[in-house]
Design a protein around this motif. Structure first.
Motif, PDB file in Angstrom:
ATOM      1  N   TYR A 871      -7.333  -2.127 -39.997  1.00  0.00           N
ATOM      2  CA  TYR A 871      -8.643  -2.136 -40.722  1.00  0.00           C
ATOM      3  C   TYR A 871      -8.851  -3.476 -41.580  1.00  0.00           C
ATOM      4  CZ  TYR A 871     -11.128   2.346 -39.699  1.00  0.00           C
ATOM      5  OH  TYR A 871     -11.876   3.266 -39.288  1.00  0.00           O
ATOM      6  N   THR A 872      -7.789  -3.902 -42.178  1.00  0.00           N
ATOM      7  CA  THR A 872      -7.647  -4.930 -42.968  1.00  0.00           C
ATOM      8  C   THR A 872      -7.644  -6.376 -42.077  1.00  0.00           C
ATOM      9  OG1 THR A 872      -6.326  -3.956 -44.603  1.00  0.00           O
ATOM     10  CG2 THR A 872      -6.129  -6.257 -44.509  1.00  0.00           C
ATOM     11  N   VAL A 873      -6.987  -6.478 -40.887  1.00  0.00           N
ATOM     12  CA  VAL A 873      -7.050  -7.538 -40.318  1.00  0.00           C
ATOM     13  C   VAL A 873      -8.617  -7.689 -39.645  1.00  0.00           C
ATOM     14  CG1 VAL A 873      -6.225  -8.478 -37.888  1.00  0.00           C
ATOM     15  CG2 VAL A 873      -4.626  -7.390 -39.658  1.00  0.00           C
ATOM     16  N   LYS A 874      -9.156  -6.605 -39.180  1.00  0.00           N
ATOM     17  CA  LYS A 874     -10.357  -6.679 -38.435  1.00  0.00           C
ATOM     18  C   LYS A 874     -11.644  -7.065 -39.449  1.00  0.00           C
ATOM     19  CE  LYS A 874     -13.491  -3.591 -35.934  1.00  0.00           C
ATOM     20  NZ  LYS A 874     -13.730  -2.303 -35.440  1.00  0.00           N
ATOM     21  N   HIS A 875     -11.388  -6.514 -40.693  1.00  0.00           N
ATOM     22  CA  HIS A 875     -12.272  -6.685 -41.651  1.00  0.00           C
ATOM     23  C   HIS A 875     -12.084  -8.287 -42.063  1.00  0.00           C
ATOM     24  CE1 HIS A 875     -15.215  -6.042 -45.057  1.00  0.00           C
ATOM     25  NE2 HIS A 875     -14.417  -6.622 -45.791  1.00  0.00           N
ATOM     26  N   LYS A 876     -11.226  -8.781 -42.169  1.00  0.00           N
ATOM     27  CA  LYS A 876     -10.901 -10.035 -42.514  1.00  0.00           C
ATOM     28  C   LYS A 876     -11.741 -11.067 -41.515  1.00  0.00           C
ATOM     29  CE  LYS A 876      -7.130 -13.399 -43.817  1.00  0.00           C
ATOM     30  NZ  LYS A 876      -5.813 -13.413 -44.142  1.00  0.00           N
ATOM     31  N   GLU A 877     -11.558 -10.832 -40.236  1.00  0.00           N
ATOM     32  CA  GLU A 877     -12.321 -11.419 -39.379  1.00  0.00           C
ATOM     33  C   GLU A 877     -13.882 -11.332 -39.371  1.00  0.00           C
ATOM     34  OE1 GLU A 877     -10.823 -11.389 -35.586  1.00  0.00           O
ATOM     35  OE2 GLU A 877      -8.670 -11.342 -36.213  1.00  0.00           O
ATOM     36  N   GLN A 878     -14.237  -9.883 -39.419  1.00  0.00           N
ATOM     37  CA  GLN A 878     -15.641  -9.612 -39.500  1.00  0.00           C
ATOM     38  C   GLN A 878     -16.669 -10.327 -40.646  1.00  0.00           C
ATOM     39  OE1 GLN A 878     -15.543  -5.436 -39.703  1.00  0.00           O
ATOM     40  NE2 GLN A 878     -15.811  -5.108 -37.595  1.00  0.00           N
ATOM     41  N   VAL A 879     -15.978 -10.244 -41.784  1.00  0.00           N
ATOM     42  CA  VAL A 879     -16.735 -10.965 -42.719  1.00  0.00           C
ATOM     43  C   VAL A 879     -17.100 -12.668 -42.695  1.00  0.00           C
ATOM     44  CG1 VAL A 879     -16.149  -9.168 -44.535  1.00  0.00           C
ATOM     45  CG2 VAL A 879     -14.829 -11.380 -44.100  1.00  0.00           C
ATOM     46  N   LYS A 880     -16.468 -13.006 -41.611  1.00  0.00           N
ATOM     47  CA  LYS A 880     -16.706 -14.438 -41.158  1.00  0.00           C
ATOM     48  C   LYS A 880     -17.487 -14.292 -40.074  1.00  0.00           C
ATOM     49  CE  LYS A 880     -14.407 -16.237 -44.595  1.00  0.00           C
ATOM     50  NZ  LYS A 880     -13.084 -16.980 -44.481  1.00  0.00           N
ATOM     51  N   GLN A 881     -18.137 -13.604 -39.742  1.00  0.00           N
ATOM     52  CA  GLN A 881     -19.020 -13.462 -38.524  1.00  0.00           C
ATOM     53  C   GLN A 881     -20.627 -13.238 -38.841  1.00  0.00           C
ATOM     54  OE1 GLN A 881     -17.007 -10.437 -36.067  1.00  0.00           O
ATOM     55  NE2 GLN A 881     -15.330 -11.706 -35.583  1.00  0.00           N
ATOM     56  N   ASN A 882     -21.440 -13.888 -38.375  1.00  0.00           N
ATOM     57  CA  ASN A 882     -22.780 -13.723 -38.667  1.00  0.00           C
ATOM     58  C   ASN A 882     -23.281 -12.368 -38.072  1.00  0.00           C
ATOM     59  OD1 ASN A 882     -23.217 -16.129 -39.759  1.00  0.00           O
ATOM     60  ND2 ASN A 882     -23.552 -17.168 -37.706  1.00  0.00           N
ATOM     61  N   ARG A 883     -22.920 -11.886 -36.951  1.00  0.00           N
ATOM     62  CA  ARG A 883     -23.250 -10.522 -36.413  1.00  0.00           C
ATOM     63  C   ARG A 883     -23.025  -9.408 -37.403  1.00  0.00           C
ATOM     64  NH1 ARG A 883     -26.984  -9.696 -32.958  1.00  0.00           N
ATOM     65  NH2 ARG A 883     -26.041 -11.295 -31.830  1.00  0.00           N
ATOM     66  N   TYR A 884     -22.026  -9.463 -37.818  1.00  0.00           N
ATOM     67  CA  TYR A 884     -21.401  -8.589 -38.959  1.00  0.00           C
ATOM     68  C   TYR A 884     -22.482  -8.426 -40.157  1.00  0.00           C
ATOM     69  CZ  TYR A 884     -18.589  -6.084 -42.478  1.00  0.00           C
ATOM     70  OH  TYR A 884     -18.207  -5.134 -43.292  1.00  0.00           O
ATOM     71  N   TRP A 885     -22.705  -9.539 -40.587  1.00  0.00           N
ATOM     72  CA  TRP A 885     -23.555  -9.503 -41.935  1.00  0.00           C
ATOM     73  C   TRP A 885     -24.898  -9.118 -41.503  1.00  0.00           C
ATOM     74  CZ3 TRP A 885     -22.350  -9.112 -46.499  1.00  0.00           C
ATOM     75  CH2 TRP A 885     -21.198  -9.663 -46.973  1.00  0.00           C
ATOM     76  N   LEU A 886     -25.677  -9.618 -40.142  1.00  0.00           N
ATOM     77  CA  LEU A 886     -26.889  -9.033 -39.858  1.00  0.00           C
ATOM     78  C   LEU A 886     -26.931  -7.697 -39.630  1.00  0.00           C
ATOM     79  CD1 LEU A 886     -29.508 -10.231 -38.803  1.00  0.00           C
ATOM     80  CD2 LEU A 886     -28.619  -9.773 -36.361  1.00  0.00           C
ATOM     81  N   GLN A 887     -25.938  -7.024 -38.825  1.00  0.00           N
ATOM     82  CA  GLN A 887     -25.777  -5.534 -38.930  1.00  0.00           C
ATOM     83  C   GLN A 887     -25.835  -4.900 -40.320  1.00  0.00           C
ATOM     84  OE1 GLN A 887     -22.311  -4.226 -36.765  1.00  0.00           O
ATOM     85  NE2 GLN A 887     -22.857  -2.187 -36.809  1.00  0.00           N
ATOM     86  N   GLN A 888     -25.009  -5.397 -41.299  1.00  0.00           N
ATOM     87  CA  GLN A 888     -24.795  -4.713 -42.476  1.00  0.00           C
ATOM     88  C   GLN A 888     -26.104  -4.961 -43.262  1.00  0.00           C
ATOM     89  OE1 GLN A 888     -22.268  -2.885 -43.626  1.00  0.00           O
ATOM     90  NE2 GLN A 888     -21.211  -3.330 -41.477  1.00  0.00           N
ATOM     91  N   LEU A 889     -26.676  -5.929 -43.149  1.00  0.00           N
ATOM     92  CA  LEU A 889     -27.939  -6.057 -43.940  1.00  0.00           C
ATOM     93  C   LEU A 889     -28.987  -4.942 -43.534  1.00  0.00           C
ATOM     94  CD1 LEU A 889     -28.066 -10.064 -44.269  1.00  0.00           C
ATOM     95  CD2 LEU A 889     -27.900  -8.381 -46.300  1.00  0.00           C
TER      96      LEU A 889
END
Length: 943
Positions: A871-889
């Motif tokens: 989870y740590t490794v995955k999250h570290k990459e996700q928070v640097k991806q536009n797609r992740y932030w769009l989904q979260q917002l």
């Protein structure tokens, strides 16, 4: 200055030089450079290496071990052992005993299958290993893993016998209509070559019975340094990587008197081969035409070769633009179709290939359309306007890569260097490609592109393949009909392709702008919210993750939940066809031409509980994105012909879908879960499409998008804030609005979630599929959602260990779970795996035993540590991806969650305990579940 100088040189070189201009001679004699940022080398033992420092993602290194050997190199008694040996490298090496390798890599956040993987094909075997690069210990072990794969596989008798079952399960997965039809046409497509009888999966009897030395002999013969490359791309100093490669791979000893690594050619043939293969379980109909080159494929070595590839790329774009126009015509001859010149299964043979997927009984119609478009280009060539658009598209794609050159992910770069080693594909780097294109693309003219088709098309060395369903009432195409059509098209009366001139602008009359009435900044999470004068809301987050990317979505609650049951049932399928009409009096084909050279897309949709838009653009095309959004709200065309074209394509796609066991199985389970649901439609069918009401669907669309006040528009990426505000005022604040705020309506229906067992019989292959599903209503809790997702990850680890590694009964198995807020609080958890029919009961019991164990004991500390690292490794990459932030917002707004929770991920993960996971397992994974089992029809007949 550099470009000006180069341009002057090219102008000077255009002076004729014999039969070639001096410029052409220069292009033919100049080799394509290797990207200077890539360090390459060859060790004394013959092993090749490639290294590139790349900082995205941070603290990660992508490693590949490429072996220039695959199934073609197998002896007759080894068919399938190249792939088998690939499996064996995960089952015991000198430094990692059986199961230790996967266990260790999971402990550093590398997931088996998703991250750690490998593949074997005809000519090659490639191992895939991403590892953290910020820890010296894990870095050292990562290179040790790679080295062990290269020459330290133990290949014990026990391990070989233990892996046979897993490989046989993978073999079993490949069984079905596609394989049966391939076995019919492959001997003609790969005529008189080794490719026709060396499928990488091999032969069942070899997998089952190959003796141990035969397995080991393949490894000894072909896993050797002169046939290997190590590729390393990632966030680490080049010198450090090179030192690791030399330390580990200099230990490999060259093989004395090595076996010849033969190159296997694909012989030519004078005949046109026709293969017509059909199968009762084939879900789709397809047509393929191969014009195999008469000469062997040549490597792309010189800049002249590279320019020739540019010409071929332009050709492909232009022919496919025409085929897309046919696809969007009122009576489309195929569901989709495309043509290109490129590789075949054989490394040494390229071919011009035209392919179409079509509806039942339409294979000859689709074949005619492909052949006629090729013939039309041969006779008349392309138009200048087509070439101009193709150049714009080529430039736009390349410019996007160039703009993102310092933000490219390592896993996208690494494969380029693997291909360079295996296929000698050029790796000049995006800077060289961009500059070369800027200088040379303008010089390519119609004569260059139009001249290709004559060399592509020929009557010899040609193969036509038709595949599709076999069933009562469906007349099969005959070989003589195909031959007659091939001859007929060559003399057919074909008109030259013509096109009408389009207006220049999407929007002909600028809308009256609105205003921004309020601006709120969330400094903690780093986004801003704009309240517009018509009540609409804009949420945006400016990032630097990609230089040339802006992602977009929009959401409004309501959707089809606000429709009556009758209205829903008569429009649900039609909704997807509404955008096919185009916007603002522009057809899809018109829009495609108008948007040439722009990287932008927008798609509206109506789902069960919301109306939505989604899309993306580059920063420079952002105004076009806003214009498209405005027009999809205000000016969607109503076009019966375009809608009927959509329906025709959908029917072609769906024709024999229920003959496929997997689709049939899922449909049957859907019926069980939705018994009594007045809005359940099941899988689409041709009859259901005929029952749809296009007029009513269009009316509903207008109503759903008539009020922008309850829409929220989300933008994430490299945003110019002032431009976004201006575009929001012009194109979004001007949208119609009633000011009303809607909410979706939760259905009254609730599924029966008591225990049920459903055995579905379909298919003739000895294949089964098991699906265990828990679901029901619950109150939503964010912490429980997090824990049930983690439970899915933990159970997947345990099921792989038990069902694959211990029982050798599956190739793959997975578990996943989540809680949802919409339309009401609910949970869902499932376990799914394919296996042999004879193993269904045993493996189902084993899977449920793992569930029981977690319910009673909870996950082990070791498995919790694996989960948290993953989870740590995955999250570290996700928070640097536009797609992740769009989904979260969007999710935070849609489900009324606190978006700031995303910043608490590390604390949330740290606090997650084995007890938390045990408790959600106890609460949700009880005795009330749906056990769905797919069994072959043969088993039913034997009962």
């Amino acid at each position: 200055m550099k470009k000006l100088i180069l341009g002057g040189i090219l102008a000077f070189l255009s002076i004729p030089y014999g039969n070639l201009t001096a410029q052409e001679a220069q292009l033919q004699s100049t080799t394509i450079p290797t990207d200077p940022s890539v360090k390459t080398g060859v060790l004394e033992n013959g092993l090749t290496y490639y290294i590139k420092n790349n900082g995205k993602p941070e603290d990660k290194l992508e490693l590949r071990l490429a072996i220039n050997s695959g199934s073609l190199l197998e002896d007759d008694n080894q068919q399938g052992l190249a792939h088998f040996v690939e499996h064996m490298n995960f089952n015991g090496t000198k430094n990692f005993k059986k199961n230790e390798l996967v266990d260790y890599l999971q402990s550093i956040g590398v997931k088996f299958g998703a991250d750690l993987n490998a593949y074997t094909s005809f000519d090659e075997t490639v191992y895939i290993l991403p590892i953290p690069s910020d820890n010296p210990e894990t870095l050292e072990k990562g290179f040790q893993v790679l080295e062990d794969w290269a020459h330290n596989a133990t290949l014990t008798e026990e391990a070989i016998d233990g892996e046979r079952g897993v490989v046989l399960e993978e073999y079993r997965l490949g069984l079905g209509p596609d394989k049966r039809m391939m076995q019919e046409y492959l001997p003609k497509l790969m005529y008189n070559s080794r490719y026709a009888n060396r499928l990488p999966i091999g032969k069942k009897e070899v997998i089952e019975g190959a003796d141990y030395e035969t397995v080991r002999n393949y490894y000894r013969d072909w896993y050797r340094p002169d046939l290997m490359a190590v590729v390393a791309v990632g966030d680490l100093d080049i010198n450090t990587i090179e030192a690791k490669i030399k330390e580990h791979f200099s230990r490999l000893k060259p093989v004395k008197n090595p076996r010849e690594r033969k190159v296997f050619n694909l012989p030519n043939h004078e005949e046109t081969f026709i293969s017509i293969a059909s199968d009762e379980e084939a879900p789709f109909s397809r047509v393929q035409v191969y014009y195999k080159d008469l000469e062997e494929a040549k490597d792309i070595v010189t800049v002249a070769d590279y320019k020739a590839q540019m010409v071929k790329s332009l050709f492909s774009t232009m022919i496919n633009n025409r085929l897309n126009e046919l696809r969007n015509s009122p009576n489309p001859p195929f569901t989709y179709g495309f043509s290109y010149h490129g590789g075949t299964f054989a490394r040494t043979k390229d071919a011009y290939q035209s392919t179409a997927m079509t509806g039942e009984g339409k294979q000859l119609e689709a074949l005619r359309a492909l052949l006629e478009e090729n013939e039309r280009v041969k006779r008349y060539g392309f138009n200048q306007s087509e070439l101009d658009r193709a150049k714009k598209e080529y430039e736009a794609r390349l410019e996007r890569q160039y703009e993102n050159r310092d933000k490219e992910e390592s896993d996208r770069l690494v494969n380029q260097y693997v291909s360079h080693f295996l296929d000698n594909t050029p790796i000049p780097g995006i800077e060289w490609q961009y500059e070369f294109t800027q200088e040379n693309l303008p010089e390519i003219d119609l004569q260059d592109v139009n001249g290709l088709i004559s060399s592509f098309l020929h009557d010899d060395n040609r193969v036509v393949i038709l595949t599709g369903p076999k069933k009562e009432g469906l007349e099969q195409v005959k070989e003589e009909q195909v031959l007659a059509l091939l001859n007929e098209v060559q003399t057919a009366d074909l008109e030259k392709y013509e096109e009408e001139k389009l207006r220049e602008n999407l929007i002909t009359e600028a809308p009256q702008p609105g205003s921004i009435v309020k601006e709120i900044e969330n400094e903690k999470v780093g986004f801003k919210k704009l309240q517009l004068s018509n009540g609409a809301t804009v949420v945006y987050k400016k990032t630097d993750f990609k230089n040339d990317e802006v992602l977009f979505s929009a959401y409004s609650p309501g959707g089809s939940s606000l429709m009556s049951d009758e209205t829903y049932l008569s429009t649900a399928l039609a909704n997807s066809g509404l955008p096919e009409a185009g916007i603002a009096d522009l057809s899809l084909n018109d829009m495609s031409k108008m948007l040439s050279g722009k990287i932008v897309s927008v798609r509206p949709s109506i789902s069960s509980y919301s109306e939505n838009l989604s899309g993306s653009s580059t920063p420079k095309d952002m105004e076009t994105l806003f214009q498209l959004v405005h027009l999809y709200f205000t000016d969607l065309n109503k076009d019966e012909e375009a809608y009927n074209s959509f329906v025709s394509k959908q029917k072609g796609f769906l024709g024999n879908l229920m003959a496929n066991p997997n689709f049939y199985f899922q449909n049957e389970l859907g019926k069980i879960r939705n018994e009594g649901n007045p809005r359940y439609m099941g899988f689409p069918t041709a009859e259901k499409y005929d029952e749809q009401n296009y007029d009513l669907a269009y009316k509903n669309y207008q109503e759903r998008f008539a009020n922008a006040a309850d829409f929220t528009f989300y933008f994430v990426g490299n945003i110019d804030e002032e431009k976004l505000k201006d575009f929001s005022k012009t194109y979004l604040a001007s949208l119609p609005s009633s000011g009303a705020k809607e909410e979706y309506r939760a259905p009254d229906f609730r599924p029966d979630n008591s225990f049920q067992k459903a055995i579905v019989h379909k298919g003739t292959d000895p294949k089964s599929l098991v699906n265990i599903r828990w679901s029901g209503e619950t109150s939503y809790e964010s912490s429980e959602d997090f824990a049930i997702g983690a439970l899915g990850e933990i159970l997947t680890i345990k099921l792989v260990e038990q069902l694959r590694e211990e029982e050798a009964g599956v190739y793959g198995v997975g578990a996943r779970g989540n809680l949802s807020k919409i339309p009401y609080g609910s949970y869902s958890f499932s376990i799914s795996f394919p296996c042999g029919p004879e193993n269904v009961d045993k493996l189902t019991e084993a899977a449920l035993a793992e569930v029981k164990k977690i319910r009673e004991e909870g996950p082990t500390d070791k498995d919790m540590a694996k989960l948290k690292e993953t989870y740590t490794v995955k999250h570290k990459e996700q928070v640097k991806q536009n797609r992740y932030w769009l989904q979260q917002l969007e999710t935070a707004e849609r489900e009324n969650r606190d978006i700031a929770e995303i910043l608490e991920f590390e604390e949330k993960l740290k606090a997650l305990s084995s007890k938390d996971i045990q408790e959600v397992a106890q609460e949700y994974l009880n005795e009330d579940y749906l056990l769905g089992i797919l069994m072959p029809e043969v088993a039913e007949n034997e009962q």
